[in-house]
Motif scaffolding. Structure first.
Motif, PDB file in Angstrom:
ATOM      1  N   ARG A  31       0.857  -1.180   0.000  1.00 20.66           N
ATOM      2  CA  ARG A  31       0.000   0.000   0.000  1.00 20.66           C
ATOM      3  C   ARG A  31       0.894   1.230   0.000  1.00 20.66           C
ATOM      4  NH1 ARG A  31      -5.192   0.886   0.470  1.00 20.66           N
ATOM      5  NH2 ARG A  31      -5.949   2.911   1.217  1.00 20.66           N
ATOM      6  N   ILE A  32       0.574   2.190  -0.802  1.00 18.40           N
ATOM      7  CA  ILE A  32       1.461   3.332  -0.978  1.00 18.40           C
ATOM      8  C   ILE A  32       0.767   4.634  -0.555  1.00 18.40           C
ATOM      9  CG2 ILE A  32       2.751   2.251  -2.844  1.00 18.40           C
ATOM     10  CD1 ILE A  32       1.078   3.844  -4.818  1.00 18.40           C
ATOM     11  N   LYS A  33       1.570   5.658  -0.355  1.00 21.95           N
ATOM     12  CA  LYS A  33       1.074   7.003  -0.079  1.00 21.95           C
ATOM     13  C   LYS A  33       1.400   7.894  -1.275  1.00 21.95           C
ATOM     14  CE  LYS A  33       1.434   7.017   4.996  1.00 21.95           C
ATOM     15  NZ  LYS A  33       0.072   7.485   5.331  1.00 21.95           N
ATOM     16  N   VAL A  34       0.414   8.645  -1.683  1.00 26.62           N
ATOM     17  CA  VAL A  34       0.574   9.520  -2.847  1.00 26.62           C
ATOM     18  C   VAL A  34       0.179  10.943  -2.460  1.00 26.62           C
ATOM     19  CG1 VAL A  34      -0.243  10.041  -5.179  1.00 26.62           C
ATOM     20  CG2 VAL A  34       0.109   7.664  -4.474  1.00 26.62           C
ATOM     21  N   ILE A  35       1.041  11.892  -2.782  1.00 23.45           N
ATOM     22  CA  ILE A  35       0.709  13.314  -2.634  1.00 23.45           C
ATOM     23  C   ILE A  35       0.597  13.895  -4.039  1.00 23.45           C
ATOM     24  CG2 ILE A  35       1.436  15.555  -1.754  1.00 23.45           C
ATOM     25  CD1 ILE A  35       3.072  14.093   0.359  1.00 23.45           C
ATOM     26  N   THR A  36      -0.538  14.472  -4.350  1.00 23.50           N
ATOM     27  CA  THR A  36      -0.730  15.058  -5.669  1.00 23.50           C
ATOM     28  C   THR A  36      -1.259  16.476  -5.515  1.00 23.50           C
ATOM     29  OG1 THR A  36      -1.717  14.739  -7.867  1.00 23.50           O
ATOM     30  CG2 THR A  36      -3.073  14.152  -5.963  1.00 23.50           C
ATOM     31  N   GLU A  88      -4.339   9.221 -15.721  1.00 25.54           N
ATOM     32  CA  GLU A  88      -3.283   8.531 -14.998  1.00 25.54           C
ATOM     33  C   GLU A  88      -3.737   7.943 -13.662  1.00 25.54           C
ATOM     34  OE1 GLU A  88      -0.336   7.988 -16.254  1.00 25.54           O
ATOM     35  OE2 GLU A  88      -0.469   9.278 -18.024  1.00 25.54           O
ATOM     36  N   MET A  89      -4.219   8.787 -12.771  1.00 27.83           N
ATOM     37  CA  MET A  89      -4.510   8.315 -11.419  1.00 27.83           C
ATOM     38  C   MET A  89      -5.672   7.324 -11.383  1.00 27.83           C
ATOM     39  SD  MET A  89      -5.060  10.466  -7.894  1.00 27.83           S
ATOM     40  CE  MET A  89      -3.314  10.884  -7.795  1.00 27.83           C
ATOM     41  N   LYS A  90      -6.737   7.621 -12.111  1.00 28.00           N
ATOM     42  CA  LYS A  90      -7.866   6.701 -12.117  1.00 28.00           C
ATOM     43  C   LYS A  90      -7.467   5.362 -12.718  1.00 28.00           C
ATOM     44  CE  LYS A  90     -12.691   6.215 -13.515  1.00 28.00           C
ATOM     45  NZ  LYS A  90     -13.833   6.866 -14.211  1.00 28.00           N
ATOM     46  N   THR A  91      -6.700   5.395 -13.781  1.00 32.97           N
ATOM     47  CA  THR A  91      -6.280   4.169 -14.448  1.00 32.97           C
ATOM     48  C   THR A  91      -5.409   3.308 -13.552  1.00 32.97           C
ATOM     49  OG1 THR A  91      -6.368   5.240 -16.611  1.00 32.97           O
ATOM     50  CG2 THR A  91      -5.053   3.233 -16.448  1.00 32.97           C
ATOM     51  N   ASN A 112      -8.971   7.591   0.282  1.00 30.55           N
ATOM     52  CA  ASN A 112      -8.555   6.209   0.464  1.00 30.55           C
ATOM     53  C   ASN A 112      -8.891   5.432  -0.797  1.00 30.55           C
ATOM     54  OD1 ASN A 112      -7.589   6.351   3.186  1.00 30.55           O
ATOM     55  ND2 ASN A 112      -9.722   6.510   3.857  1.00 30.55           N
ATOM     56  N   ALA A 113      -7.871   5.143  -1.585  1.00 30.55           N
ATOM     57  CA  ALA A 113      -8.042   4.362  -2.800  1.00 30.55           C
ATOM     58  C   ALA A 113      -7.821   2.890  -2.475  1.00 30.55           C
ATOM     59  CB  ALA A 113      -7.044   4.831  -3.858  1.00 30.55           C
ATOM     60  N   PRO A 114      -8.188   1.992  -3.383  1.00 29.18           N
ATOM     61  CA  PRO A 114      -8.019   0.564  -3.110  1.00 29.18           C
ATOM     62  C   PRO A 114      -6.590   0.168  -2.723  1.00 29.18           C
ATOM     63  CG  PRO A 114      -9.399   0.876  -5.038  1.00 29.18           C
ATOM     64  CD  PRO A 114      -8.880   2.230  -4.650  1.00 29.18           C
ATOM     65  N   ARG A 115      -5.607   0.850  -3.261  1.00 28.84           N
ATOM     66  CA  ARG A 115      -4.216   0.466  -2.984  1.00 28.84           C
ATOM     67  C   ARG A 115      -3.351   1.621  -2.510  1.00 28.84           C
ATOM     68  NH1 ARG A 115      -1.216  -0.406  -8.699  1.00 28.84           N
ATOM     69  NH2 ARG A 115       0.413  -0.803  -7.176  1.00 28.84           N
ATOM     70  N   ALA A 116      -3.965   2.748  -2.182  1.00 22.47           N
ATOM     71  CA  ALA A 116      -3.158   3.911  -1.812  1.00 22.47           C
ATOM     72  C   ALA A 116      -3.932   4.869  -0.916  1.00 22.47           C
ATOM     73  CB  ALA A 116      -2.690   4.646  -3.061  1.00 22.47           C
ATOM     74  N   ASP A 117      -3.204   5.557  -0.041  1.00 21.57           N
ATOM     75  CA  ASP A 117      -3.716   6.714   0.671  1.00 21.57           C
ATOM     76  C   ASP A 117      -3.247   7.941  -0.100  1.00 21.57           C
ATOM     77  OD1 ASP A 117      -4.776   5.152   2.812  1.00 21.57           O
ATOM     78  OD2 ASP A 117      -2.744   4.963   3.614  1.00 21.57           O
ATOM     79  N   ILE A 118      -4.153   8.838  -0.403  1.00 26.71           N
ATOM     80  CA  ILE A 118      -3.844   9.952  -1.298  1.00 26.71           C
ATOM     81  C   ILE A 118      -4.154  11.278  -0.629  1.00 26.71           C
ATOM     82  CG2 ILE A 118      -4.348  11.005  -3.529  1.00 26.71           C
ATOM     83  CD1 ILE A 118      -5.199   8.220  -4.503  1.00 26.71           C
ATOM     84  N   LEU A 119      -3.182  12.168  -0.651  1.00 30.24           N
ATOM     85  CA  LEU A 119      -3.357  13.539  -0.176  1.00 30.24           C
ATOM     86  C   LEU A 119      -3.412  14.442  -1.394  1.00 30.24           C
ATOM     87  CD1 LEU A 119      -3.369  15.802   1.966  1.00 30.24           C
ATOM     88  CD2 LEU A 119      -0.863  15.678   1.972  1.00 30.24           C
ATOM     89  N   VAL A 120      -4.542  15.102  -1.583  1.00 33.64           N
ATOM     90  CA  VAL A 120      -4.717  16.051  -2.681  1.00 33.64           C
ATOM     91  C   VAL A 120      -4.689  17.450  -2.094  1.00 33.64           C
ATOM     92  CG1 VAL A 120      -6.167  16.751  -4.625  1.00 33.64           C
ATOM     93  CG2 VAL A 120      -6.212  14.374  -3.826  1.00 33.64           C
ATOM     94  N   LEU A 121      -3.835  18.312  -2.611  1.00 33.54           N
ATOM     95  CA  LEU A 121      -3.777  19.670  -2.069  1.00 33.54           C
ATOM     96  C   LEU A 121      -3.486  20.692  -3.147  1.00 33.54           C
ATOM     97  CD1 LEU A 121      -0.484  20.374  -1.784  1.00 33.54           C
ATOM     98  CD2 LEU A 121      -0.707  18.806   0.116  1.00 33.54           C
ATOM     99  N   LYS A 122      -3.809  21.924  -2.831  1.00 35.98           N
ATOM    100  CA  LYS A 122      -3.578  23.012  -3.771  1.00 35.98           C
ATOM    101  C   LYS A 122      -2.157  23.539  -3.612  1.00 35.98           C
ATOM    102  CE  LYS A 122      -7.338  25.330  -2.434  1.00 35.98           C
ATOM    103  NZ  LYS A 122      -8.543  26.207  -2.421  1.00 35.98           N
ATOM    104  N   LEU A 123      -1.478  23.702  -4.715  1.00 32.48           N
ATOM    105  CA  LEU A 123      -0.104  24.202  -4.679  1.00 32.48           C
ATOM    106  C   LEU A 123      -0.029  25.546  -3.965  1.00 32.48           C
ATOM    107  CD1 LEU A 123       2.866  23.946  -5.631  1.00 32.48           C
ATOM    108  CD2 LEU A 123       2.196  25.233  -7.668  1.00 32.48           C
ATOM    109  N   GLU A 124      -1.027  26.364  -4.163  1.00 31.00           N
ATOM    110  CA  GLU A 124      -1.029  27.691  -3.555  1.00 31.00           C
ATOM    111  C   GLU A 124      -1.066  27.629  -2.026  1.00 31.00           C
ATOM    112  OE1 GLU A 124      -2.559  27.817  -7.679  1.00 31.00           O
ATOM    113  OE2 GLU A 124      -3.080  26.623  -5.917  1.00 31.00           O
TER     114      GLU A 124
END
Length: 207
Positions: A31-36, A88-91, A112-124
């Motif tokens: 299981r991975i962590k993704v910051i996008t 990309e991410m959905k695929t 919480n995705a099936p195989r990843a914890d994802i942090l989505v944030l605004k660059l600003e």
């Protein structure tokens, strides 16, 4: 890839890193962590044109021609959206942040995705979120270090000259910023600020 090959120059390093990472993500069972991050799409597009300036069709020694080309591309709107999530991410991870709730006021969301914890944030909001939210997500105390800024690159003077001359119409900006790829992540007040930045001839712009 074909367009980059036609220039006869080496591929940027991130091409190779991205390919290796893609292979790893397809093979690993961890299981991975993704910051996008999401970003003002006009600023993101313009920055990307200069990030790989040797490989892009943008004029390299004629700021007025560069401005006209950027204005035309932004007006057509096809390259200033967040379609990366769908492609990309959905695929790969089975989740599309555009289809998930996002708190526009605080500037981030946790998925919480099936195989990843994802942090989505605004660059600003990144600098404000690193000490608390991002540090907590990765389990390590982080600090803010600025790098990879366009005004520090070899093309910095040309980049700033193009930004100084670039101005968009309010109609163009409203068309771009009315897209769901933008309104899902940004408040109406933030969008108004983006519009003002690109329509105000006297604005000092940084991307």
């Amino acid at each position: 890839m074909e367009r980059f090959t036609e220039t006869g120059k080496d591929f940027p390093l991130h091409f190779y890193v991205g390919r290796l990472l893609r292979w790893y993500l397809e093979l690993t069972s961890h299981r991975i962590k993704v910051i996008t991050l999401v970003r003002d799409p006009v600023a993101r597009y313009i920055s990307a044109q200069f990030q790989t300036l040797d490989h892009e069709p943008i004029p390299q020694d004629d700021p007025d021609a560069a401005v006209r080309q950027l204005q035309d591309t932004v007006r057509r709107g096809r390259k200033v959206r967040f379609d990366w999530f769908e492609r990309e991410m959905k695929t790969l991870l089975g989740v599309n942040p555009l289809a998930e709730p996002f708190d526009r006021e605080v500037g981030y969301s946790l998925l919480n995705a099936p195989r990843a914890d994802i942090l989505v944030l605004k660059l600003e909001c990144l600098s404000d979120l690193i000490p608390g939210v991002v540090s907590s997500f990765v389990g390590k105390e982080l600090s803010v270090v600025q790098a990879n800024r366009g005004n520090k690159k070899d093309y910095a003077d040309y980049y700033q000259e193009v930004l100084k001359r670039l101005q968009l119409t309010e109609e163009t900006c409203r068309e771009v910023y009315s897209h769901e790829h933008v309104t899902h992540f940004y408040t109406s007040g933030e969008i108004d600020q983006f519009v003002q930045k690109w329509t105000d001839q006297s604005a000092v712009r940084q991307t």
